[in-house]
Design a protein around this motif. Structure first.
Motif, mmCIF file in Angstrom:
data_model
loop_
_atom_site.group_PDB
_atom_site.id
_atom_site.type_symbol
_atom_site.label_atom_id
_atom_site.label_comp_id
_atom_site.label_asym_id
_atom_site.label_seq_id
_atom_site.Cartn_x
_atom_site.Cartn_y
_atom_site.Cartn_z
ATOM 1 N N UNK A 37 1.426 -73.115 18.230
ATOM 2 C CA UNK A 37 1.256 -71.893 19.029
ATOM 3 C C UNK A 37 0.226 -70.986 18.334
ATOM 4 N N UNK A 38 -0.712 -70.472 19.108
ATOM 5 C CA UNK A 38 -1.674 -69.500 18.555
ATOM 6 C C UNK A 38 -0.962 -68.143 18.593
ATOM 7 N N UNK A 39 -0.454 -67.739 17.454
ATOM 8 C CA UNK A 39 0.361 -66.515 17.420
ATOM 9 C C UNK A 39 -0.471 -65.324 17.892
ATOM 10 N N UNK A 40 0.116 -64.540 18.789
ATOM 11 C CA UNK A 40 -0.638 -63.380 19.295
ATOM 12 C C UNK A 40 -1.038 -62.443 18.160
ATOM 13 N N UNK A 41 -0.304 -62.516 17.039
ATOM 14 C CA UNK A 41 -0.607 -61.609 15.930
ATOM 15 C C UNK A 41 -1.942 -61.879 15.254
ATOM 16 N N UNK A 42 -2.597 -62.991 15.548
ATOM 17 C CA UNK A 42 -3.937 -63.172 14.942
ATOM 18 C C UNK A 42 -4.953 -62.212 15.575
ATOM 19 N N UNK A 43 -4.548 -61.566 16.670
ATOM 20 C CA UNK A 43 -5.434 -60.584 17.309
ATOM 21 C C UNK A 43 -5.063 -59.159 16.879
ATOM 22 N N UNK A 44 -4.426 -59.054 15.691
ATOM 23 C CA UNK A 44 -4.002 -57.751 15.180
ATOM 24 C C UNK A 44 -5.190 -56.903 14.751
ATOM 25 N N UNK A 45 -4.896 -55.605 14.587
ATOM 26 C CA UNK A 45 -5.946 -54.646 14.232
ATOM 27 C C UNK A 45 -5.541 -53.897 12.959
ATOM 28 N N UNK A 46 -6.481 -53.151 12.441
ATOM 29 C CA UNK A 46 -6.269 -52.418 11.190
ATOM 30 C C UNK A 46 -6.812 -51.004 11.373
ATOM 31 N N UNK A 47 -5.959 -50.004 11.162
ATOM 32 C CA UNK A 47 -6.382 -48.600 11.324
ATOM 33 C C UNK A 47 -6.055 -47.851 10.044
ATOM 34 N N UNK A 48 -7.071 -47.564 9.268
ATOM 35 C CA UNK A 48 -6.868 -46.907 7.972
ATOM 36 C C UNK A 48 -7.301 -45.442 8.059
ATOM 37 N N UNK A 49 -6.719 -44.627 7.205
ATOM 38 C CA UNK A 49 -7.201 -43.243 7.070
ATOM 39 C C UNK A 49 -8.519 -43.323 6.306
ATOM 40 N N UNK A 88 -0.620 -53.273 14.607
ATOM 41 C CA UNK A 88 -1.626 -52.422 13.955
ATOM 42 C C UNK A 88 -1.204 -52.196 12.505
ATOM 43 N N UNK A 89 -2.076 -52.557 11.589
ATOM 44 C CA UNK A 89 -1.814 -52.346 10.155
ATOM 45 C C UNK A 89 -2.204 -50.903 9.795
ATOM 46 N N UNK A 90 -1.346 -50.211 9.068
ATOM 47 C CA UNK A 90 -1.512 -48.777 8.791
ATOM 48 C C UNK A 90 -0.641 -48.415 7.590
ATOM 49 N N UNK A 91 -0.954 -47.466 6.722
ATOM 50 C CA UNK A 91 -2.067 -46.506 6.807
ATOM 51 C C UNK A 91 -3.309 -46.957 6.038
ATOM 52 N N UNK A 92 -3.289 -48.075 5.354
ATOM 53 C CA UNK A 92 -4.466 -48.629 4.671
ATOM 54 C C UNK A 92 -4.131 -50.061 4.347
ATOM 55 N N UNK A 93 -5.007 -50.689 3.687
ATOM 56 C CA UNK A 93 -6.166 -50.412 2.878
ATOM 57 C C UNK A 93 -5.838 -49.687 1.559
ATOM 58 N N UNK A 94 -6.928 -49.454 0.855
ATOM 59 C CA UNK A 94 -6.831 -48.742 -0.425
ATOM 60 C C UNK A 94 -6.078 -47.427 -0.250
ATOM 61 N N UNK A 95 -6.217 -46.820 0.921
ATOM 62 C CA UNK A 95 -5.537 -45.540 1.172
ATOM 63 C C UNK A 95 -4.025 -45.677 1.011
ATOM 64 N N UNK A 96 -3.478 -46.828 1.384
ATOM 65 C CA UNK A 96 -2.021 -47.006 1.395
ATOM 66 C C UNK A 96 -1.417 -46.838 0.004
ATOM 67 N N UNK A 97 -2.157 -47.246 -1.028
ATOM 68 C CA UNK A 97 -1.604 -47.165 -2.383
ATOM 69 C C UNK A 97 -1.687 -45.766 -2.978
ATOM 70 N N UNK A 98 -2.187 -44.824 -2.171
ATOM 71 C CA UNK A 98 -2.127 -43.413 -2.596
ATOM 72 C C UNK A 98 -1.458 -42.569 -1.522
ATOM 73 N N UNK A 99 -0.799 -43.225 -0.562
ATOM 74 C CA UNK A 99 -0.186 -42.507 0.556
ATOM 75 C C UNK A 99 1.262 -42.166 0.230
ATOM 76 N N UNK A 100 1.605 -40.921 0.491
ATOM 77 C CA UNK A 100 2.985 -40.470 0.277
ATOM 78 C C UNK A 100 3.509 -39.966 1.619
ATOM 79 N N UNK A 101 4.406 -40.765 2.200
ATOM 80 C CA UNK A 101 4.795 -40.574 3.594
ATOM 81 C C UNK A 101 5.406 -39.219 3.889
ATOM 82 N N UNK A 102 6.057 -38.609 2.892
ATOM 83 C CA UNK A 102 6.721 -37.319 3.118
ATOM 84 C C UNK A 102 5.719 -36.214 3.471
#
Ligand code: AHR
Length: 521
Positions: A37-49, A88-102
């Motif tokens: 099966x061609x998983x629909x998730x191969x058409x995923x996107x990435x949205x970084x800050x 959709x992958x979020x919040x990064x990227x490199x940004x994710x390792x400095x992101x504080x959700x609170x």
């Protein structure tokens, strides 16, 4: 020579010269030989800050004059809905390792610095609630990258509790007070990002220890997601074809303790002939076209190499290879902030997208998720915006044409691709995939990489009685043709009808084109 005579001479040549015959390529498709099966998730996107990927691209705020729903652009939502974006992958990227959700919840948001991307301020106005709202509006699922580099397992665990528990905990009450009583679904969890680089410059062994801790304590509590629909955990993988990192993680996973597990291993691979990215995204020629496509084809080797290592430790293919950053990375457009990674998107990028999606489809048994970088205004984007203006890119159209391949069953296609040569670069002239969708309809995709010559394709179909075939083709005047705010229809798909005779489908492919047809029986 008199002008009229010159004209006559040219006409004579034109009338007598033999027409250049299109190259011929035979495809052979046997519908009884179904693959994975061609998983629909191969058409995923990435949205970084990053740059205008989130702010302006998605979020304009509820008070904006740009039409929006709770701060999210209506034009962008409508365009993305048509792509049936699976995740959709979020919040990064490199940004994710400095992101504080609170800092991104509640009425008062904390302004921080985006030290990775341009050193600009990060208002945190687009946080967890806004991202979830965005997912709801476009009909997609979230792939959250948690902060391993500068965060703690406790911070990530609390974020997950905040998002997913239905118990009356302090965090669930805080979520409700912030406007969302019901727990959310978190479909995918990325444990870190590029931990060997911007994510903390870790060794594979050090990361493995972190992975075990995060995998153990960062839990999903959503009661609707406990069995089949569990949250899938994705570990950081390598950033290229080197396999040492993959060996370390997969070897440990093979006999893993009950207390930790993963469902995916990521890999990042950008199309960049050399770092720093110096190829132009506009105004380039055939040599740069060939070089970029040659570079992008390295994805095949990378996926094969990583899959081979994974096969050694996971022959049942339980762990997916997740290509969660891929796409072309060019020099920033002149006059833009270099930290914003702004580039144009051309016919070349449409061909590049099709070639990568075809590689993922051919490896559908192992590659079950991928995320193009990035969704809007950054790198190989689907959409470009400028204040109230929006334009769809050639890459957007490829993703739209490929929607029928989401969750379709891969059908092998045998063909001899031929060769397109420019200078010292040789590439396959054509590429093709086939699949049967969830309703049993057969779909064919054929790419003509040759920017100068058309190709006549004849596909013999075994296992179905084809009656007609039609679809769309995407081509453009030049390899560097782009869609702009002023001229948005330079690279847009046009309808195409194939000839069907004696069970064979005949298609004439324009030079530099991506074509998708469905076959009626
Ligand atoms: O997509 C841009 C950056 O590329 C991401 O933040 C990072 O993960 C990668 O290096």
């Amino acid at each position: 020579m008199h002008l009229r005579l010159v004209r006559f001479a040219f006409m004579a040549v034109a009338l007598t010269a033999p027409a250049i015959a299109a190259e011929k390529v035979a495809l052979s498709v046997d519908v009884s030989k179904a693959g994975a099966k061609i998983d629909r998730n191969i058409f995923g996107q990435f949205a970084e800050h990053l740059g205008q990927g989130i702010y302006e691209g998605i979020w304009v705020g509820p008070d904006s004059t740009i039409p929006n729903t709770r701060g999210i652009r209506n034009d962008v939502v409508a365009a993305l809905k048509a792509l049936k974006v699976p995740n959709v992958r979020w919040p990064g990227g490199c940004f994710a390792d400095e992101y504080h959700w609170r800092k991104g919840i509640g009425a008062q948001r904390t302004v921080t610095l985006n030290s990775n991307w341009g050193g600009v301020t990060e208002p945190n106005s687009f946080g967890t609630h806004e991202f979830m709202d965005f997912l709801d509006q476009i009909g997609s699922e979230g792939y959250f990258s948690v902060n391993v580099g500068s965060g703690t397992p406790r911070e990530a665990a609390e974020w997950l509790e905040y998002m997913t528990t239905d118990q009356p905990t302090a965090l669930a009450k805080e979520r409700a007070a912030n406007g969302h009583t019901a727990p959310w679904k978190v479909a995918y969890l990325g444990i870190g990002n590029e931990s060997w680089d911007c994510g903390g410059n870790m060794t594979a062994d050090y990361y493995l220890s972190q992975l075990k801790i995060y995998s153990r304590f960062v839990r999903n509590f959503n009661p609707t997601q406990q069995d089949k629909e569990q949250m899938l955990k994705i570990a950081v993988g390598p950033g290229g074809p080197e396999t040492e990192w993959t060996e370390t993680i997969m070897k440990a996973w093979q006999h893993h303790h009950w207390s930790w597990d993963i469902n995916g291993l990521s890999v990042h691979s950008y199309t960049v002939p050399r770092w720093p990215p110096s190829y132009k995204s506009v105004g380039f020629g055939e040599a740069e076209y060939g070089q970029i496509l040659k570079t992008t084809l390295q994805m095949e080797d990378l996926v094969s190499k990583q899959s081979a290592v994974m096969d050694k430790y996971d022959p049942q293919k339980k762990v997916a290879l997740v290509v969660d950053e891929w796409g072309a990375w060019y020099a920033p457009l002149p006059g833009t902030n270099p930290g914003f990674l702004v580039q144009q998107n051309s016919m070349r990028d449409a061909i590049l997208a099709a070639m990568n999606l075809n590689i993922f489809a051919r490896h559908a048994d192992r590659v079950r998720m991928a995320n193009i970088a990035q969704m809007i205004n950054v790198l190989q984007a689907m959409i470009l915006t400028d204040k109230e203006k929006m334009v769809l890119t050639p890459t957007y159209y490829v993703f739209k044409m490929y929607v029928p391949f989401q969750d379709a069953t891969f059908i092998p296609v045998a063909f001899s691709a031929g060769t397109y040569t420019h200078g010292d670069i040789s590439l396959p002239r054509v590429d093709a995939i086939a699949a049967k969708d969830t309703n049993g309809k057969l779909w064919l995709e054929v790419t003509n990489l040759d920017p100068n010559e058309p190709v006549e394709v004849e596909a013999s179909l075994a296992g179905i009685a084809a009656k007609s075939a039609a679809g769309e083709t995407l081509t453009a005047p030049g390899v560097d043709s782009v869609d702009t705010f002023e001229a948005p229809n330079t690279v847009v798909p046009k309808p195409v009808v194939a000839k069907v005779q004696g069970g064979k489908v005949a298609l004439k492919l324009e030079p530099k084109s991506v074509t998708v047809v469905s076959v009626e029986q």
